[in-house]
Design a protein around this motif. Structure first.
Motif, PDB file in Angstrom:
ATOM      1  N   GLY A 173       0.793  -1.237   0.000  1.00 33.99           N
ATOM      2  CA  GLY A 173       0.000   0.000   0.000  1.00 33.99           C
ATOM      3  C   GLY A 173       0.821   1.280   0.000  1.00 33.99           C
ATOM      4  O   GLY A 173       0.283   2.370   0.179  1.00 33.99           O
ATOM      5  N   VAL A 174       2.152   1.168  -0.197  1.00 31.22           N
ATOM      6  CA  VAL A 174       2.959   2.390  -0.213  1.00 31.22           C
ATOM      7  C   VAL A 174       2.759   3.108  -1.551  1.00 31.22           C
ATOM      8  O   VAL A 174       2.865   2.493  -2.614  1.00 31.22           O
ATOM      9  N   LYS A 175       2.494   4.389  -1.479  1.00 33.70           N
ATOM     10  CA  LYS A 175       2.196   5.169  -2.678  1.00 33.70           C
ATOM     11  C   LYS A 175       3.179   6.332  -2.821  1.00 33.70           C
ATOM     12  O   LYS A 175       3.896   6.669  -1.886  1.00 33.70           O
ATOM     13  N   LYS A 176       3.114   6.933  -3.999  1.00 36.23           N
ATOM     14  CA  LYS A 176       3.935   8.123  -4.265  1.00 36.23           C
ATOM     15  C   LYS A 176       3.758   9.151  -3.134  1.00 36.23           C
ATOM     16  O   LYS A 176       2.632   9.423  -2.724  1.00 36.23           O
ATOM     17  N   GLY A 177       4.860   9.682  -2.661  1.00 41.22           N
ATOM     18  CA  GLY A 177       4.799  10.715  -1.619  1.00 41.22           C
ATOM     19  C   GLY A 177       4.791  10.167  -0.197  1.00 41.22           C
ATOM     20  O   GLY A 177       5.110  10.890   0.750  1.00 41.22           O
ATOM     21  N   ASP A 178       4.463   8.864  -0.024  1.00 45.56           N
ATOM     22  CA  ASP A 178       4.478   8.287   1.331  1.00 45.56           C
ATOM     23  C   ASP A 178       5.922   8.210   1.830  1.00 45.56           C
ATOM     24  O   ASP A 178       6.840   7.992   1.050  1.00 45.56           O
ATOM     25  N   ARG A 179       6.079   8.330   3.136  1.00 45.15           N
ATOM     26  CA  ARG A 179       7.422   8.207   3.705  1.00 45.15           C
ATOM     27  C   ARG A 179       7.646   6.794   4.248  1.00 45.15           C
ATOM     28  O   ARG A 179       6.747   6.195   4.847  1.00 45.15           O
ATOM     29  N   VAL A 180       8.868   6.303   4.009  1.00 39.07           N
ATOM     30  CA  VAL A 180       9.242   4.968   4.469  1.00 39.07           C
ATOM     31  C   VAL A 180      10.533   5.102   5.278  1.00 39.07           C
ATOM     32  O   VAL A 180      11.520   5.651   4.781  1.00 39.07           O
ATOM     33  N   SER A 181      10.524   4.629   6.520  1.00 38.73           N
ATOM     34  CA  SER A 181      11.759   4.671   7.323  1.00 38.73           C
ATOM     35  C   SER A 181      12.569   3.412   7.071  1.00 38.73           C
ATOM     36  O   SER A 181      12.017   2.317   6.992  1.00 38.73           O
ATOM     37  N   ILE A 182      13.872   3.586   6.975  1.00 36.70           N
ATOM     38  CA  ILE A 182      14.756   2.438   6.742  1.00 36.70           C
ATOM     39  C   ILE A 182      15.829   2.451   7.834  1.00 36.70           C
ATOM     40  O   ILE A 182      16.506   3.467   8.036  1.00 36.70           O
ATOM     41  N   TYR A 183      15.955   1.338   8.535  1.00 39.67           N
ATOM     42  CA  TYR A 183      16.874   1.232   9.684  1.00 39.67           C
ATOM     43  C   TYR A 183      17.628  -0.075   9.481  1.00 39.67           C
ATOM     44  O   TYR A 183      17.162  -1.127   9.913  1.00 39.67           O
ATOM     45  N   LEU A 240       5.634   2.949   6.908  1.00 39.25           N
ATOM     46  CA  LEU A 240       6.224   1.610   6.937  1.00 39.25           C
ATOM     47  C   LEU A 240       7.674   1.723   7.415  1.00 39.25           C
ATOM     48  O   LEU A 240       8.336   2.731   7.160  1.00 39.25           O
ATOM     49  N   LEU A 241       8.122   0.664   8.101  1.00 36.71           N
ATOM     50  CA  LEU A 241       9.520   0.621   8.539  1.00 36.71           C
ATOM     51  C   LEU A 241      10.179  -0.601   7.904  1.00 36.71           C
ATOM     52  O   LEU A 241       9.561  -1.668   7.822  1.00 36.71           O
ATOM     53  N   ILE A 242      11.402  -0.419   7.434  1.00 35.98           N
ATOM     54  CA  ILE A 242      12.162  -1.568   6.922  1.00 35.98           C
ATOM     55  C   ILE A 242      13.401  -1.720   7.809  1.00 35.98           C
ATOM     56  O   ILE A 242      14.121  -0.740   8.041  1.00 35.98           O
ATOM     57  N   THR A 243      13.609  -2.933   8.314  1.00 36.49           N
ATOM     58  CA  THR A 243      14.767  -3.132   9.183  1.00 36.49           C
ATOM     59  C   THR A 243      15.355  -4.526   8.947  1.00 36.49           C
ATOM     60  O   THR A 243      14.965  -5.209   7.999  1.00 36.49           O
ATOM     61  N   ALA A 244      16.293  -4.910   9.787  1.00 33.37           N
ATOM     62  CA  ALA A 244      16.913  -6.238   9.671  1.00 33.37           C
ATOM     63  C   ALA A 244      16.963  -6.853  11.052  1.00 33.37           C
ATOM     64  O   ALA A 244      16.799  -6.161  12.064  1.00 33.37           O
ATOM     65  N   ASP A 245      17.205  -8.160  11.093  1.00 34.98           N
ATOM     66  CA  ASP A 245      17.271  -8.826  12.390  1.00 34.98           C
ATOM     67  C   ASP A 245      18.431  -8.303  13.233  1.00 34.98           C
ATOM     68  O   ASP A 245      18.261  -7.929  14.385  1.00 34.98           O
ATOM     69  N   GLY A 246      19.601  -8.273  12.639  1.00 33.52           N
ATOM     70  CA  GLY A 246      20.747  -7.812  13.406  1.00 33.52           C
ATOM     71  C   GLY A 246      21.987  -7.782  12.544  1.00 33.52           C
ATOM     72  O   GLY A 246      21.937  -8.102  11.355  1.00 33.52           O
ATOM     73  N   PHE A 247      23.091  -7.385  13.137  1.00 32.10           N
ATOM     74  CA  PHE A 247      24.364  -7.387  12.413  1.00 32.10           C
ATOM     75  C   PHE A 247      25.511  -7.340  13.411  1.00 32.10           C
ATOM     76  O   PHE A 247      25.310  -7.064  14.591  1.00 32.10           O
ATOM     77  N   TYR A 248      26.688  -7.631  12.908  1.00 34.21           N
ATOM     78  CA  TYR A 248      27.880  -7.524  13.728  1.00 34.21           C
ATOM     79  C   TYR A 248      28.621  -6.241  13.395  1.00 34.21           C
ATOM     80  O   TYR A 248      28.788  -5.903  12.234  1.00 34.21           O
ATOM     81  N   ARG A 249      29.050  -5.548  14.447  1.00 35.76           N
ATOM     82  CA  ARG A 249      30.010  -4.454  14.283  1.00 35.76           C
ATOM     83  C   ARG A 249      31.280  -4.955  14.935  1.00 35.76           C
ATOM     84  O   ARG A 249      31.368  -5.014  16.158  1.00 35.76           O
ATOM     85  N   GLY A 250      32.241  -5.378  14.128  1.00 34.92           N
ATOM     86  CA  GLY A 250      33.396  -6.053  14.705  1.00 34.92           C
ATOM     87  C   GLY A 250      32.906  -7.324  15.354  1.00 34.92           C
ATOM     88  O   GLY A 250      32.135  -8.079  14.756  1.00 34.92           O
TER      89      GLY A 250
END
Ligand code: WTA
Length: 680
Positions: free
Chosen positions: A139-149, A193-203
């Motif tokens: 349902g994301v449309k033109k002009g909608d904001r999507v957060s990405i983390y 909408l938010l897009i994220t990931a499970d996790g990651f390693y920093r070092g």
């Protein structure tokens, strides 16, 4: 005036070999092109625009604007009337028109050596189309904001370009920010909408990103902003029992527990598997928004810097091409995180617009050891390398051995960004890393400017270590004194710009008035950078640092007000004042003065709690280095804290200048006596 006899600083030149094929091969040519970019902008940018795809072309002047608040609303409009799509220009145009489908877009290098992936332009186009279809289906449309983390994975680029493809506006939040910061940014941008990931390693440190994202969404709910869609990329975690919800991850990580709420969470892989890899782009107006990126504001509330499609595309493409003198066989590597503007402009948009091949690195310069950068340079034969002075200073501490362990003969051009580079670090970078062969492009710019605004061109501009040299095409800098008068010749003052270039920000999201107040009120008719600047006798520009209440820690801007308000939220703290103190690696470190509520005593436990509090409110980059108990703060009679005096105390400098306006000067001596890290 500085007399002619003044000793000349070291001046360095690009090699003859570099000049041979360079896009801009001499200083004379730079000056010619610069003049034409100012005098005939329509022609200059019009020629560049011809290389891109426009669904409909523009009519009227290339740039229309008003920079003078006294004459009405501030605005900038580039290529009015044109329609295009930036993901089409970065991907379809390269794959179909320029026949670059098999060219590598990214060599992804994971945190763990040996963890790697190669993505071609054709593959990237397919992934972007698939994910664009996923977003549409949600349902994301033109002009909608999507957060990405998200961490530094290829899917982050896919997510941002998929938004661009359907005309949605991405708002990327650096994965090092806290749940509180994410919540604030989600709410301010009113994301759907938010897009994220499970996790990651920093070092060797595991970051459970999904937990932080969940915490942020809970905070949003508590504050009356229920965001009930979250797409989760399984980057690390292993298969769970319900494979329909969460299929196997690419890399198993038994330690990571990923909470899963089937009412909110959607699995990236299941969604994309089912999606078509064809997606007609949404043809958007040149001035439609492309993205929002939050940057620290001096009031403490981050501002959503908004960039629009056409101008940003042309500007990042052109600066990338000329400042890194991009050539078809280059392998380019920018070590920034895509969560910052440097990653937006010079990992995603600028390089892809040129069909460049880049390294996308997830890890740290010091993991598994301090040779990692040079190992990667060697592995992929990197020819253009772009990093921050703080990284150079960090690696410099370990000497030249770790660098020399790997040959770097592929390197041709080095770049820096984020803060002034001190000459010592410049020389080390030039002599040791680049073996005296590679020019250094010291690029000055800001989240707000979209791309480089003061910068050398590698084969054309004689370099002076520590100077960002001269303006890029279309950029007209000036130096003003406190009364707003333009200074000529050698001088020092406020760095401002007199007219827009295509990539300048257009507004602060949701608050145009704040945009005008911050950047245009102080000196009507000029864009005010907030940086101090010196121009030398040869016309070179030298950035002297921020002149507002901002700190630059490891190349990242933080506002003192933001850190102060995080400290004051602790129940023990009555008042806080934060200043920068020079730091050999980070550039500046945070030195905080706190006044406690009556009857409380300062302790190590409280100090640790306060540090933790700032980490939680803002993120690890804002962790204070020093917290000093301040029973009283130096204030003027009108109650304004004299930060100038606090900066001196933090550095143990007794020469305080005029302090006659202080209401109570006895606090100063007390603060000197209680300094943290005396002798540091
Ligand atoms: C500082 C980063 C000196 C400056 C692209 C600016 C620099 C702020 C340089 C913007 C440089 C950036 N020399 N100072 N080459 N590059 N700065 O928004 O104070 O994160 O205003 O954008 O960084 O930081 P921002």
């Amino acid at each position: 005036m500085i007399p002619d006899k003044a000793p000349r600083e070291d001046v360095f030149h690009g090699s003859e070999e570099l000049k041979r094929d360079a896009h801009v091969s001499s200083f004379e040519r730079y000056k010619e092109l610069y003049q034409s970019s100012i005098q005939r902008p329509d022609e200059f940018w019009g020629d560049i625009a011809k290389e891109f795809f426009w669904k409909t072309t523009h009519s009227g002047p290339f740039l229309e604007y008003n920079f003078d608040v006294t004459k009405g609303e501030v605005f900038v409009k580039c290529m009015g009337g044109a329609t295009t799509n930036i993901s089409y220009n970065l991907l379809d145009r390269n794959v179909h028109e320029r026949k670059l489908g098999e060219r590598v877009a990214f060599y992804w290098e994971g945190n763990e050596p040996g963890d790697e992936l190669t993505v071609t332009y054709r593959q990237l186009l397919q992934s972007v189309c698939r994910f664009a279809n996923v977003l549409k289906a949600q349902g994301v449309k033109k002009g909608d904001r999507v957060s990405i983390y998200m961490p530094m994975v290829v899917e982050l680029v896919v997510a941002m370009l998929a938004c661009a493809r359907i005309g949605a506006v991405h708002s990327i939040v650096f994965a090092g920010f806290s749940a509180e910061s994410l919540c604030e940014r989600i709410m301010d941008s009113q994301c759907s909408l938010l897009i994220t990931a499970d996790g990651f390693y920093r070092g060797d440190k595991l970051i459970n990103l999904k937990l932080l994202a969940d915490e942020a969404l809970q905070k949003c709910r508590d504050k009356g902003f229920p965001l009930d869609k979250c797409i989760v990329l399984r980057h690390l975690s292993k298969e769970t029992e319900d494979t329909s919800q969460s299929p196997p991850a690419k890399r198993a990580c038994p330690d990571l527990q990923v909470p899963w709420n089937p009412e909110v969470d959607l699995c990236w892989l299941s969604l994309t598997r089912a999606a078509s890899d064809e997606c007609e782009p949404e043809w958007v107006e040149s001035e439609d928004p492309l993205f929002i990126l939050y940057t620290s504001g001096s009031t403490g509330k981050p501002k959503g810097v908004l960039h629009t499609v056409a101008g940003y595309m042309l500007y990042t493409a052109t600066t990338f091409k000329l400042v890194f003198d991009h050539q078809p066989d280059d392998v380019y590597w920018c070590t920034a995180d895509i969560g910052w503007i440097t990653g937006h402009s010079y990992i995603t948009y600028g390089p892809l617009a040129n069909g460049a091949t880049s390294v996308l690195f997830e890890g740290l310069p010091t993991y598994p050891d301090v040779s990692r950068m040079w190992e990667i340079v060697d592995k992929y034969h990197v020819s253009k390398f772009y990093t921050a002075p703080t990284a150079i200073r960090l690696l410099m501490k370990y000497g030249s051995e770790p660098v020399k362990k790997f040959k770097r003969d592929s390197l041709k051009i080095l770049g820096t960004v984020g803060e002034p580079i001190n000459p010592e670090a410049w020389h080390w970078y030039y002599n040791v890393v680049g073996e005296k062969r590679c020019p250094i492009v010291d690029t000055f710019w800001q989240t707000e400017t979209g791309g480089h605004v003061l910068t050398p061109l590698p084969a054309a501009t004689p370099m002076k270590p520590g100077s960002a040299t001269f303006p890029f095409f279309g950029v007209v800098p000036a130096i003003l004194n406190e009364s707003g008068e333009e200074l000529e010749g050698p001088s020092e003052g406020y760095l401002v710009f007199k007219q827009p270039w295509p990539g300048v920000m257009r507004t602060v999201f949701g608050n145009h008035q704040r945009f005008e107040t911050i950047y245009f009120k102080k000196f009507p008719g000029y864009y005010v950078t907030g940086d101090g600047c010196r121009r030398d006798k040869d016309g070179y520009y030298w950035i002297t640092g921020r002149i507002d209440d901002m700190l630059n820690v490891s190349g990242h801007l933080l506002s003192t007000a933001e850190v102060e308000s995080a400290l004051v939220e602790h129940e023990a703290v009555a008042e806080a004042a934060v200043v920068g103190r020079p730091h050999p690696v980070k550039g500046e470190s945070l030195y905080c003065f706190v006044t406690l509520n009556d009857g409380l005593t300062f302790s190590r436990t409280l100090e640790a709690e306060l540090k933790q509090q700032v980490r939680e409110k803002i993120g690890a980059i804002a962790t204070p280095d020093f917290i000093q108990n301040a029973p009283g703060l130096p204030k003027t009679r009108s109650g304004k804290i004299m930060r100038r005096v606090l900066r001196k105390i933090a550095c143990d400098e007794r020469d305080l200048g005029d302090i006659s306006t202080l209401a109570d000067s006895s606090v100063v001596e007390q603060l000197f006596q209680n300094r943290c890290g005396a002798g540091v």
